[in-house]
Design a protein around this motif. Sequence first.
Motif, PDB file in Angstrom:
ATOM      1  N   UNK A 170       0.145 -27.658  -0.995  1.00 59.35           N
ATOM      2  CA  UNK A 170       1.163 -26.856  -0.317  1.00 59.35           C
ATOM      3  C   UNK A 170       2.041 -25.953  -1.002  1.00 59.35           C
ATOM      4  N   UNK A 171       2.392 -26.595  -2.134  1.00 59.63           N
ATOM      5  CA  UNK A 171       3.141 -25.819  -3.134  1.00 59.63           C
ATOM      6  C   UNK A 171       2.544 -24.450  -3.363  1.00 59.63           C
ATOM      7  N   UNK A 172       1.121 -24.591  -3.581  1.00 55.32           N
ATOM      8  CA  UNK A 172       0.307 -23.264  -3.934  1.00 55.32           C
ATOM      9  C   UNK A 172       0.705 -22.187  -2.844  1.00 55.32           C
ATOM     10  N   UNK A 173       0.431 -22.802  -1.698  1.00 51.78           N
ATOM     11  CA  UNK A 173       0.423 -22.170  -0.377  1.00 51.78           C
ATOM     12  C   UNK A 173       2.056 -21.096  -0.196  1.00 51.78           C
ATOM     13  N   UNK A 174       3.131 -22.081  -0.624  1.00 51.24           N
ATOM     14  CA  UNK A 174       4.545 -21.830  -0.677  1.00 51.24           C
ATOM     15  C   UNK A 174       4.886 -20.660  -1.617  1.00 51.24           C
ATOM     16  N   UNK A 175       4.167 -20.719  -2.779  1.00 47.88           N
ATOM     17  CA  UNK A 175       4.336 -19.893  -3.906  1.00 47.88           C
ATOM     18  C   UNK A 175       3.620 -18.242  -3.449  1.00 47.88           C
ATOM     19  N   UNK A 176       2.491 -18.619  -2.920  1.00 52.10           N
ATOM     20  CA  UNK A 176       1.518 -17.457  -2.472  1.00 52.10           C
ATOM     21  C   UNK A 176       2.244 -16.666  -1.240  1.00 52.10           C
ATOM     22  N   UNK A 177       2.892 -17.248  -0.396  1.00 51.70           N
ATOM     23  CA  UNK A 177       3.454 -16.791   0.519  1.00 51.70           C
ATOM     24  C   UNK A 177       4.994 -16.189   0.101  1.00 51.70           C
ATOM     25  N   UNK A 178       5.446 -16.643  -0.475  1.00 52.82           N
ATOM     26  CA  UNK A 178       6.962 -16.439  -0.614  1.00 52.82           C
ATOM     27  C   UNK A 178       7.353 -16.869  -2.087  1.00 52.82           C
ATOM     28  N   UNK A 179       6.875 -15.959  -3.370  1.00 58.33           N
ATOM     29  CA  UNK A 179       6.998 -16.152  -4.446  1.00 58.33           C
ATOM     30  C   UNK A 179       8.356 -16.426  -5.016  1.00 58.33           C
ATOM     31  N   UNK A 180       9.281 -15.432  -4.395  1.00 55.65           N
ATOM     32  CA  UNK A 180      10.868 -15.303  -4.579  1.00 55.65           C
ATOM     33  C   UNK A 180      11.515 -16.662  -4.485  1.00 55.65           C
ATOM     34  N   UNK A 181      11.072 -17.667  -3.922  1.00 57.29           N
ATOM     35  CA  UNK A 181      11.490 -18.970  -3.815  1.00 57.29           C
ATOM     36  C   UNK A 181      11.731 -19.674  -5.181  1.00 57.29           C
ATOM     37  N   UNK A 182      10.876 -19.108  -6.030  1.00 56.89           N
ATOM     38  CA  UNK A 182      11.019 -19.525  -7.315  1.00 56.89           C
ATOM     39  C   UNK A 182      12.429 -19.457  -7.982  1.00 56.89           C
TER      40      UNK A 182
END
Length: 265
Positions: A52-64
């Motif tokens: 899930x973390x992988x998908x989140x970063x891929x979708x919305x990297x700005x969240x980092x």
Amino acid sequence: KPKVDFIVSYGVPKSIVARILEVRPYILGFDFDDTMKPTVDCLVKAGVNKEGISRIITQYPDILGRDIRKQLSEKTKWLVGEIKISPCNVPRVIEKLPQVLFIKEDLAMERVDYLIDSGCCRDDVAKMVTECPQLLALSIGQAIDPSLKFLTRDMKRSIEEIVKFPSYFTYDLKSRIMPRHKMIALRGIDCSLEWFLNCSDQKFKERLEADYIEDDDNDDEGESDHVFRMGGAIYIDEEDEKVDAKVDVSTSALEINDEFNTASD
């Protein structure tokens, strides 16, 4: 390098990381100890697994680069209390649409109210949002309303069908839904929404030429449940930031382009 290794350690392919950094090089400027690692730690504590973390970063990297502690707490309470999503499904919702952490609740509730006024009960809406949280961000005027009218008036289908397949609203009406509906109507094919929408053009052609209708669940070549072409505008944060969403199918990533900045296709 440590930041790249950190992202890769959560399952994001190096090729995708390279593409993300090519488009958003400023991500390398995010503070690792103050934002990147704490953000991922928060997501893990919230129940999001490594995939899930992988998908989140891929979708919305700005969240980092954002401090999500406050938003995570507030949006979890809102999703459970107002949308009536089961607490155990909140990580799933965040995984599918990480932007939900910054979405304007009043605007999102307009989508919920619209669906309820259209004949869906609140429990059904909760199920629909759990399966397809993009519903909270899709434009009512440009996507939800015209697609729903086409469903009931032109296709003569019931509201129950969008409860079963809420991702219907994420497909473009003019380029996907209408032409494919016309083709199955001409052939007199009786099928589910998912059967004729959730597949590639080649797979759809094969289905039209087949002598039987296979089960939706058995489609190995269908599109994944997070690959969407979204219409309309999404309103996400507290600063009235207006963004347009589109999908980069090659990376299965939901790209968010600020319309006030230069965004290229």
